[in-house]
Design a protein around this motif. Sequence first.
Motif, PDB file in Angstrom:
ATOM      1  N   PRO A 169       0.760  -1.101   0.150  1.00 37.87           N
ATOM      2  CA  PRO A 169      -0.061   0.072  -0.036  1.00 37.87           C
ATOM      3  C   PRO A 169       0.907   1.283   0.131  1.00 37.87           C
ATOM      4  CG  PRO A 169      -0.911  -1.574   1.734  1.00 37.87           C
ATOM      5  CD  PRO A 169       0.551  -2.031   1.211  1.00 37.87           C
ATOM      6  N   SER A 170       1.781   1.435   0.732  1.00 38.21           N
ATOM      7  CA  SER A 170       2.837   2.618   0.807  1.00 38.21           C
ATOM      8  C   SER A 170       3.494   2.639  -0.453  1.00 38.21           C
ATOM      9  CB  SER A 170       3.880   2.377   2.098  1.00 38.21           C
ATOM     10  OG  SER A 170       3.362   2.019   3.094  1.00 38.21           O
ATOM     11  N   VAL A 171       3.976   1.592  -1.225  1.00 37.45           N
ATOM     12  CA  VAL A 171       4.585   1.666  -2.318  1.00 37.45           C
ATOM     13  C   VAL A 171       3.649   2.299  -3.336  1.00 37.45           C
ATOM     14  CG1 VAL A 171       5.395   0.312  -4.403  1.00 37.45           C
ATOM     15  CG2 VAL A 171       6.036   0.032  -1.962  1.00 37.45           C
ATOM     16  N   VAL A 172       2.426   1.815  -3.377  1.00 36.35           N
ATOM     17  CA  VAL A 172       1.438   2.407  -4.520  1.00 36.35           C
ATOM     18  C   VAL A 172       0.841   3.661  -4.317  1.00 36.35           C
ATOM     19  CG1 VAL A 172      -0.767   1.869  -5.608  1.00 36.35           C
ATOM     20  CG2 VAL A 172       0.274  -0.058  -4.781  1.00 36.35           C
ATOM     21  N   VAL A 173       0.831   4.301  -3.117  1.00 42.07           N
ATOM     22  CA  VAL A 173       0.784   5.522  -2.571  1.00 42.07           C
ATOM     23  C   VAL A 173       1.703   6.415  -3.080  1.00 42.07           C
ATOM     24  CG1 VAL A 173       0.588   7.061  -0.665  1.00 42.07           C
ATOM     25  CG2 VAL A 173      -1.058   4.893  -0.609  1.00 42.07           C
TER      26      VAL A 173
ATOM     27  N   ASN B   8      -6.287  -3.774  -0.072  1.00 38.56           N
ATOM     28  CA  ASN B   8      -5.894  -3.036   0.967  1.00 38.56           C
ATOM     29  C   ASN B   8      -5.207  -1.902   0.318  1.00 38.56           C
ATOM     30  OD1 ASN B   8      -6.953  -4.728   2.685  1.00 38.56           O
ATOM     31  ND2 ASN B   8      -4.949  -5.888   3.010  1.00 38.56           N
ATOM     32  N   ALA B   9      -4.288  -2.191  -0.832  1.00 39.88           N
ATOM     33  CA  ALA B   9      -3.704  -1.058  -1.226  1.00 39.88           C
ATOM     34  C   ALA B   9      -4.649   0.001  -1.977  1.00 39.88           C
ATOM     35  CB  ALA B   9      -2.943  -1.707  -2.483  1.00 39.88           C
TER      36      ALA B   9
ATOM     37  N   ARG C  70      -0.574   0.513  10.381  1.00 41.85           N
ATOM     38  CA  ARG C  70       0.337   0.763   9.127  1.00 41.85           C
ATOM     39  C   ARG C  70      -0.588   1.674   8.241  1.00 41.85           C
ATOM     40  NH1 ARG C  70      -2.170  -1.160   4.981  1.00 41.85           N
ATOM     41  NH2 ARG C  70      -3.703  -2.687   5.020  1.00 41.85           N
ATOM     42  N   ASP C  71      -1.948   1.750   8.160  1.00 43.77           N
ATOM     43  CA  ASP C  71      -2.384   2.644   7.559  1.00 43.77           C
ATOM     44  C   ASP C  71      -1.966   4.052   7.755  1.00 43.77           C
ATOM     45  OD1 ASP C  71      -4.076   0.748   6.351  1.00 43.77           O
ATOM     46  OD2 ASP C  71      -5.767   0.998   7.824  1.00 43.77           O
TER      47      ASP C  71
END
Length: 1280
Positions: free
Chosen positions: A38-42, A82-83, A124-125
């Motif tokens: 998710p952090s990578v895609v953001v 989630n991503a 983590r969000d």
Amino acid sequence: MWICPVVYSLVGYCSDVILRLCQDVVLLKPEVAELLLPSVVVNLAGRKDIGVNIQNLISDQVQEHIFVKSNKLIKSIQVWLNALNELRICYVLERSSGPLRKENSKHCRPSNFSSRSHSSMKPRDSVATLSAVTMSTSSWAKVYWLSIDYLIVARSAIICGSYFTSMMYVEYWCEEHFHGLTLGNPDFSNLEMLPQHIEILISAITQINEPDSLYGIIQSHTLTSQIITFEHEGNWNKALEYYDLQVRSEATAHMDGSSRTLSLTETQSLSQPHLSTSDDEAKRKPYKGLIRSLQQIGCRHMLDLYCQGLTSGKGQFQQDLEFTELQYEAAWRAGNWDFSLLSAGPIPQSSEQHTKTHHFNENLHCCLRALQEGDSDEFQRKLKHSKEELVWSVSRASEESTEFIYSTIIKFQILYHLGIVWEMRWPTSSFERIELQKHKQKMFSDPVIPTMDQFLWLNKDWSSMLTKSQLHMSLLEPFIAFRRVLLQILNCHDCTMQHLLQSASTLRKGSRFSQAAAALHEFKFLCVRTGEQGSSAYWLGRLEEAKLLRAQGQHEMAIGLGKYILQTNRLDEEASDVYRLVGKWLAETRSSNSRTIFEKYLKPAVSLAEGDKTADKKSAERKSQTHFRLAHYADALFRSYEERLNSNEWQAAMRLRKHKTLELEALMRRLKGSTKGDKIDYSVKIQELQKQLAMDKEEAQKLQDDRDNFLNLALEGYKRCLVIGDKYDVRVVFRLVSLWFSLSSRQDVVNNLLKTIDEVQSYKFVPLVYQIASRMGNIRDGIVPNNFQFALVSLLKKMAIDHPYHTIFQLLALANGDRIKDKQRSRNSFVVDLDKKLAAENLLEELSAYHGPVIRQMKQMVEIYIKLAELETKREDTSRKVPLPREIRSVRQLELVPVVTASFPVDRSCRYCEGSFPYFRGLADSVMVMNGVNAPKVVECLGSDGHKYKQLAKSGNDDLRQDAVMEQFFGLVNTFLQNHRDTWKRRLVIRTYKVVPFTPSAGVIEWVDGTLPLGEYLIGSNRNGGAHGRYGIGDWSFLKCREHMSNEKDKRKAFQEVCETFRPVMHYFFLERFLQPADWFEKRLAYTRSVAATSMVGYIVGLGDRHTMNILIDQATAEVVHIDLGVAFEQGLMLKTPERVPFRLTRDIIDGMGAAGVEGVFRKCCEETLSVMRTNKEALMTIIEVFIHDPLYKWALSPLKALQRQKETDYDLDTSIEGSQDDYEGNKDAARALLRVKQKLDGYEEGEMRSVHGQVQQLIQDAIDPERLCQMFPGWGAWM
């Protein structure tokens, strides 16, 4: 593992240094790759300087490989969901955070806004979200950056059990597709196919255990949709009919290719991708639906034959796993241990996942058979295998799969009970157990029949399950069936009988009538087989049968069976129940005269109950029930006689009798002076008149005597009811007090009051302390022993001695009845009754002997609050903190006085030990001066429990006693809502807060923490921003809309123009503040239910002036809270611009409910709330009668006050009114107001009687009617 190389490649494009440092780690550790995706895609979404079109690349690959039906890796779908959710959160926060921070609202400090992500963001969000808040998302075509259709994502979310996520994305699709939050127009064509978005929503809704949402989604009347509805309601008889129709029409529909079947159970296959979704399976669905319906109805013989017929005639069922499970379930329910699969050939074992989720009923059947035969190896092996299956499946289930998780818990309970019962039936030593497992043999010894003592623990566990699961019959019914089979295997006759009787009652209460009838039939069969048809248990079964007949609407048969039981039974303890029930049913159906009902049923019921000298709880409850039923019926007859004696017809008869009396006197005079011949004629006429008058007099006397007898029966019965138990306290106390007040001149009523004071515990009258106290002071006749005032003061004295903290504040308020500031006194705005003031002072003087120190400290605290409320402030102090004067600030702690807005229970023992309430430790050093005519002050009160209690000290021309009484009414309605099964299940409740008046013009209101006025959220404090400013780009402002509505002559046309240029935005509230889909759905559901309950209750009491600043929304729970309750009992019609809507149901209110709008949850909750209020109409009428006739409750608006309620200025939170009441008597319209409330509770709308459904339909239609809304006062904001 696919995720490692994918994340490794994507990290190469990231600009974040920390992410790039993790590149080698993600290649080796899939857990880290999953965590960082998710952090990578953001991070990638925020980059504009990448050479390749990374957005399209990711979108294409995810759509091609992840979000497809052929993808069996559920985990991969969940990871990408989630991503996407992380991206969506960035989008939502970017749109909502900026303008929100600029608004500095008095109701919205930063601490409140921090709650928008409370507990809804995983740890983590927050990391990814905070790093992305600054990115620009305005150019995104979708809320999650990637160009993937919302419905594709929603369908994939269904597959992995993320049902709330699926619903959220369907709503995004609707908004995009229909250009507004709507499900589109209903489809009434002859096609069986459901629209794709509706199909997905149904798949989600039927898996989340929510009772009402489905009705808002199903818009057509196809076979498919009706079957889904019937299964959802548990109406299996109807489902059977429609499945049969579907099977018959299948061939024709399949030929033209337009058919599509989707049953409630088929929706589960969407979340189980290993099941085939081929045409063959679609064909088999109706047949399996028929099997399931037959099973649920209890038609075991037909089910057995039907399965045999399907297997022999339809080869397609031979390798159908679901069909196999249905057969095994039917077999264990029927106790058929010789069962073997009817289908030929082995069942394919396609995958590990396949074998581990779909053999519960097969394993359960094997375990029960092994339990029957003593096959230890088979039992332990299958039990272990079944537990492993369940643990495996539930560990991989989505947290959003609520229905699946609940049903799995029930299955665990079944296996747990199996393990315990094995030890009871086949007790073995550890050595024997090892030998049996070694040689894989059956048990050597004979089975043991457990004793009742051994069953004690299991029964306790069963009772606990009943209590917790009774509201969800679909979850509880399998366990009921399992327990019946288990007890039959154990050969425990007494327990089986007890279980069948208990389960029949449970199933009846859950409206599963056919299953209840089957249980009763089996119960009677067992009784006859064992020769117990004359036993007490047998007759209890017959009584349950009568209750079932009654529940099914067969009233005459139920009464007939009840009478038969009375004639032939040998019941001892339960005999009074039978007499009571038959009497109640006869009274309700009016199928017998009152004398018979009293003498043959209700009075014998009371005598038998009183004759039982047992001191247990059940005996006390039985006595309480019989006394209540007798008193309630006597009270109903008293009211009907009272109505007859006060009717126009009776008054006409009285006038006729008076006329006849005068005529008789005239004839008597003529008789004296008449001739001999005339005397005979006069004598005949005189005799006729005398006979008629005697008959009339006798009839009148009998009516009055009967009325008095019924009254005394009711008073005595109600008193005994209160003495014995507390089940009927709310209904009885209010009715009793109402009778005392309305008949206070009668000595027999006063005597009953005095006896009640002696015998009944005083805590039962605490809810009505304010109304009882307000009747003090009518001392024209003086307070002499045994008159009404003496009895009233005696009751209040007892209450104050026993419960000082719940009583003395009300007496102090009465004693301060003349404390009004000069500028208010000159306007004569308040009722000042010096008699009441004097009576309260005298009573407080008497109470000083018992609670002197408490009263002194209470007076000290009241003085502080009055000074604080009346504190003069400057205009420039508004919305600022002001230091308190020394005389208020320097007050020491008052350890005998509770914090005035703290809620603590009444102590029935009257002890109130140390620590039973938080006491007053002083006020904070400064107060916040609020905006408003009278500048109310927000202060923090320090409690001994360490809490700071926020309070609003208010002094002005609004009488806080009105708000206090309305809050009291809401609290009582909550009691009814919590006591009713369907409203309790839906958590329907009215949010209340404490209002404590100290003088007619000053008092303290509990500050509702964490709330925000709807208007504040929608348009901001300056009426020009808020959510409409953020999301309504290009729309008119609120001020422009109001100006347009004020200036235009054609209101209907102007309203339409305003609506077209001012779009609703309330649904963004839930997206902004509740970031996780499950939290979003839960809070929106709470909001919709809350709006429904408050709308119905507000309608009944005629609550008006519901502009958006008078409705708060809780930012943590999303429930609505209504404030400023001064316009009630339809006084809104008296305003300069009359309010002609029953409650506020404007477009923004509806928008907050989601795509279904008023359909589904809102409508159903309205119906349930109104149904409870109509069922309890007698009690509610009594309550309202006590309130309306309260001499201090001036609910009626004077003409000037009505005029000033609508001012052409902005509404303040403190909508204060200055005006003169003159000689306007507030309660002169009480009879009219009471009549209107009664009409509403009877279901009358526009002179016609309506069903609950019809009445709600009419009210919703009136509330959203543009013709009514366009005529509303412009400041009310009917377009918002």
